[in-house]
Design a protein around this motif. Structure first.
Motif, PDB file in Angstrom:
ATOM      1  N   VAL A 154       2.035  -8.247  12.786  1.00 50.61           N
ATOM      2  CA  VAL A 154       2.044  -8.679  11.381  1.00 50.61           C
ATOM      3  C   VAL A 154       0.628  -8.970  10.905  1.00 50.61           C
ATOM      4  O   VAL A 154       0.204  -8.495   9.845  1.00 50.61           O
ATOM      5  N   THR A 155      -0.119  -9.729  11.686  1.00 48.93           N
ATOM      6  CA  THR A 155      -1.501 -10.042  11.311  1.00 48.93           C
ATOM      7  C   THR A 155      -2.334  -8.776  11.217  1.00 48.93           C
ATOM      8  O   THR A 155      -3.114  -8.595  10.275  1.00 48.93           O
ATOM      9  N   THR A 156      -2.160  -7.878  12.168  1.00 48.66           N
ATOM     10  CA  THR A 156      -2.950  -6.648  12.195  1.00 48.66           C
ATOM     11  C   THR A 156      -2.644  -5.762  10.998  1.00 48.66           C
ATOM     12  O   THR A 156      -3.562  -5.255  10.343  1.00 48.66           O
ATOM     13  N   VAL A 157      -1.374  -5.555  10.687  1.00 51.50           N
ATOM     14  CA  VAL A 157      -1.037  -4.668   9.565  1.00 51.50           C
ATOM     15  C   VAL A 157      -1.512  -5.271   8.247  1.00 51.50           C
ATOM     16  O   VAL A 157      -1.986  -4.550   7.365  1.00 51.50           O
ATOM     17  N   ASN A 158      -1.427  -6.588   8.101  1.00 51.99           N
ATOM     18  CA  ASN A 158      -1.905  -7.226   6.871  1.00 51.99           C
ATOM     19  C   ASN A 158      -3.412  -7.041   6.705  1.00 51.99           C
ATOM     20  O   ASN A 158      -3.884  -6.685   5.626  1.00 51.99           O
ATOM     21  N   HIS A 159      -4.161  -7.286   7.772  1.00 49.98           N
ATOM     22  CA  HIS A 159      -5.618  -7.108   7.701  1.00 49.98           C
ATOM     23  C   HIS A 159      -5.982  -5.635   7.497  1.00 49.98           C
ATOM     24  O   HIS A 159      -6.926  -5.315   6.773  1.00 49.98           O
ATOM     25  N   TRP A 160      -5.245  -4.751   8.144  1.00 47.54           N
ATOM     26  CA  TRP A 160      -5.517  -3.318   8.040  1.00 47.54           C
ATOM     27  C   TRP A 160      -5.377  -2.842   6.601  1.00 47.54           C
ATOM     28  O   TRP A 160      -6.257  -2.181   6.060  1.00 47.54           O
ATOM     29  N   VAL A 161      -4.268  -3.190   5.971  1.00 47.79           N
ATOM     30  CA  VAL A 161      -4.044  -2.763   4.583  1.00 47.79           C
ATOM     31  C   VAL A 161      -5.066  -3.427   3.657  1.00 47.79           C
ATOM     32  O   VAL A 161      -5.614  -2.779   2.765  1.00 47.79           O
ATOM     33  N   GLU A 162      -5.347  -4.694   3.886  1.00 48.75           N
ATOM     34  CA  GLU A 162      -6.323  -5.398   3.052  1.00 48.75           C
ATOM     35  C   GLU A 162      -7.702  -4.749   3.164  1.00 48.75           C
ATOM     36  O   GLU A 162      -8.369  -4.497   2.149  1.00 48.75           O
ATOM     37  N   LEU A 163      -8.146  -4.451   4.393  1.00 53.15           N
ATOM     38  CA  LEU A 163      -9.438  -3.781   4.585  1.00 53.15           C
ATOM     39  C   LEU A 163      -9.434  -2.392   3.970  1.00 53.15           C
ATOM     40  O   LEU A 163     -10.417  -1.960   3.355  1.00 53.15           O
ATOM     41  N   PHE A 164      -8.330  -1.686   4.129  1.00 56.58           N
ATOM     42  CA  PHE A 164      -8.208  -0.341   3.566  1.00 56.58           C
ATOM     43  C   PHE A 164      -8.365  -0.368   2.050  1.00 56.58           C
ATOM     44  O   PHE A 164      -9.117   0.405   1.474  1.00 56.58           O
ATOM     45  N   VAL A 165      -7.650  -1.287   1.405  1.00 53.09           N
ATOM     46  CA  VAL A 165      -7.708  -1.384  -0.054  1.00 53.09           C
ATOM     47  C   VAL A 165      -9.114  -1.781  -0.497  1.00 53.09           C
ATOM     48  O   VAL A 165      -9.667  -1.191  -1.425  1.00 53.09           O
TER      49      VAL A 165
END
Length: 185
Positions: A154-165
């Motif tokens: 959960v933490t990883t996917v949230n950070h991943w999408v946030e960094l991507f955006v």
């Protein structure tokens, strides 16, 4: 050798099954135990996903839908939707994600795993996929993280999408500051 079709007698077949019921029962029980034991021995895998709507070449932002479900489109002039899938798994973004994860509080086991993780091994936990289409035909990009550590996906996917955006905000003319607020798991 004359091979003529033989007539099957239903009563004979039932009699054979009843005679061999012990062997059939033992085979069913053994198969159930082996498959069940194998399933219990497999490590548990945890998965988290986030979705982003990618709208190439429109020049507008859509917030929510007629049912009041929050959402927003990333609008990109001249880029294909497949480009975003490639950008989401690029080495530079993966390095930034790994650096971000190192700074988070995790269980001791997960923290140790992250400390010894390379960009390549992190990439092995992640996958993106273009799935379906949102209203208006805009493709949907799925970000998925799978791990054996319960607190990592959960933490990883949230950070991943946030960094991507954040990283690819310049590719879109109309992404607002609160874009990511609706998508956190």
């Amino acid at each position: 050798m004359n091979m003529q079709p033989r007539e099957v007698d239903l009563l004979e077949a039932i009699r054979i099954l009843l005679q061999r019921r012990l062997a059939i029962g033992v085979a069913v029980i053994l198969t159930t135990l082996v498959v069940g034991g194998y399933g219990l021995l497999l490590p548990t895998e945890y998965e988290a996903s986030a979705l982003a709507v990618v709208a190439p070449g429109e020049g507008s932002v859509q917030r929510g839908d007629e049912r009041g479900v929050p959402g927003q489109e990333i609008v990109v002039a001249g880029l294909g939707a497949q480009t975003y899938s490639v950008l989401a798994t690029g080495d530079e973004l993966m390095k930034s994600l790994l650096d971000t994860l190192v700074g988070n509080e995790f269980s001791a086991e997960t923290a140790s795993t992250i400390e010894h993780m390379s960009v390549r091994s992190l990439s092995g936990l992640l996958r993106t996929e273009l799935i379906g289409a949102a209203k208006g035909g805009s493709p949907i990009l799925s970000f998925t993280v799978t791990s054996r550590q319960q607190d990592l996906p959960v933490t990883t996917v949230n950070h991943w999408v946030e960094l991507f955006v954040e990283r690819h905000r310049g590719l879109s003319e109309v992404v607002d500051e609160d874009y990511y607020d609706w998508g956190q798991a």
